[in-house]
Design a protein around this motif. Structure first.
Motif: not given
Length: 427
Positions: A242-254, A264-269
């Motif tokens: 989780y220290g890597d750059p997350v990129g433009v799209g962010g981290m996956t919610q799946l 927070e994942i259920l609510l789309g963070a």
């Protein structure tokens, strides 16, 4: 029909080898002994070359006989890269039985033919891969190699089969997984045993987080337990740094199995932190106490409803960022109500309730960390954690062992009112 890859322009079929052949390396006898290296051009000499230099009395050098080699002519010799070792063949292991099949691989129980050790072989699912080696498998192997801990399953090596899609991760074999054990146990764990298991789990999670690794799928079925009371975190298929750059799209919610997924994942963070693992730890803590999962929902909306019922609906004080989440506007909050922890866990001490509420805190910023949880007063109050060696042993379902059937002894005969004892006169 296979062809000889080392011979160019030839379509002569080669002998199809059995997987039980002794020689694993196919060696090309016609290959040169060394990789050709261009010679350095000689510098011009100031003195002219004499005519006698053009005539040599020694015979021309004879070519060396072909020798066996176990790598391609286009690959540098192994001595150039001594730290890189070849992967062993999967046929060094004897397959015993299949344990389970998950989303990212199939796990077998196997025996090392050389040492006799019983191991777990996880075959990675590569049959449908079109973009090379999957990033999930690379993350899993990297995470297991990074998180060397007594409560994290140990990776031994990576072995390969006959094709490029047969890649196996070799790990230590552990007799039980916690979910199966809870299902088959006649009674739940004692409070002292729950504390021991939780301390081991928190120690492993704290070690992963200190090495910048998010597990992202902590659940009871991914916690393995041996017959000496030691649990080990397994299945790092969804883990990542989780220290890597997350990129433009962010981290996956799946990520995270539904019953253990943080709100927070259920609510789309789109960004999250180590707090999602801590929420899963809280769900496992409750499952150890109840002997069943805490939130057995069929979908995300039902899961949010069950969370709101147990914790009460979130407010601006309990979760300031709630109303900024993408899916918050689509959720209708129930009427305010107090948390129902005490009614749900009537036998848990006050310190235990406080620790559980700290795990299951709405705001990820206020959720307790694994390092803080290890210092919680719950683990120092009576009863104290039980030593792992004092845990009972159980038949291993992964090893194919079955619980011994207990036959009920016959009951004492009921004496009838007109029953007469047999005497010698009746003979």
């Amino acid at each position: 029909m296979s062809t000889d890859l080392n011979s160019q322009g030839s379509s002569t079929p080669s002998r199809k080898r059995s997987k039980w052949d002794e020689g694993d390396d196919v060696e090309d006898l016609s290959a040169p002994t060394q990789v050709p290296i261009p010679k350095k051009r000689a510098k011009h000499s100031k003195h002219p070359r004499l005519p006698t230099d053009r005539v040599s009395s020694s015979p021309p050098p004879q070519p060396l006989p072909p020798t066996r080699r176990n790598y391609s002519v286009y690959v540098p010799p192994r001595t150039w890269h001594p730290t890189i070792q070849s992967s062993r063949s999967v046929y060094c292991y004897e397959r015993l039985n299949q344990i389970e099949e998950g989303s990212y691989g199939v796990v077998f129980r196997a025996k090392d033919k050389q040492t006799g050790d019983i191991v777990a072989l996880k075959k990675l699912k590569l049959d449908e891969e079109k973009n090379g080696f999957p990033i999930t498998a690379l993350r899993e192997i990297h995470s297991l190699m990074t998180c060397r801990h007594e409560n994290v399953v140990r990776i031994r090596e990576v072995v390969v089969g006959d094709t490029l899609t047969q890649v196996f991760v070799v790990m230590d074999f552990i007799e039980h997984d916690l979910k199966t054990l809870l299902t088959n146990m006649p009674s739940p764990f004692l409070q002292s045993e729950v504390k021991t298991l939780m301390l081991q789990l928190l120690s492993a999670v704290q070690h992963c987080h200190s090495n910048w690794i998010l597990h992202r799928d902590l659940k009871s079925s991914n916690l393995l337990m041996n017959n000496r009371g030691t649990i080990k975190v397994a299945d790092f298929g969804l883990a990542r740094r989780y220290g890597d750059p997350v990129g433009v799209g962010g981290m996956t919610q799946l990520v995270v199995t539904l019953w253990y997924r943080a709100p927070e994942i259920l609510l789309g963070a789109k960004t999250y932190s180590t707090a999602i693992d801590i929420w899963s730890v809280g769900c496992i803590f409750a499952e150890l106490l109840l002997k069943e999962p805490l939130f057995q929902a069929k979908g995300e909306i039902e899961l949010l409803s069950m969370i709101f019922k147990l914790l009460g609906p979130p407010t601006k004080n309990s979760w300031p960022d709630y109303f900024n989440l993408p899916n918050a506007k689509t959720i209708t909050l129930p009427s305010p109500q107090p948390a129902a922890f005490r009614s749900k866990f009537p036998h848990l001490s006050t310190s235990g309730i406080d620790l559980l509420m700290s795990f299951l805190t709405y705001d990820p910023e206020q959720r307790i960390t694994a390092e803080e949880a290890l210092q919680h007063p719950y683990f120092t109050e009576s009863p104290l954690p039980k030593h792992p060696d004092l845990f009972g042993s159980f038949p291993s379902a992964a090893a194919g062992e079955k619980r011994r059937k207990v036959f009920d002894s016959p009951s004492a005969p009921a004496r009838a009112a007109n029953y007469n004892l047999l005497t010698e006169l009746d003979m």
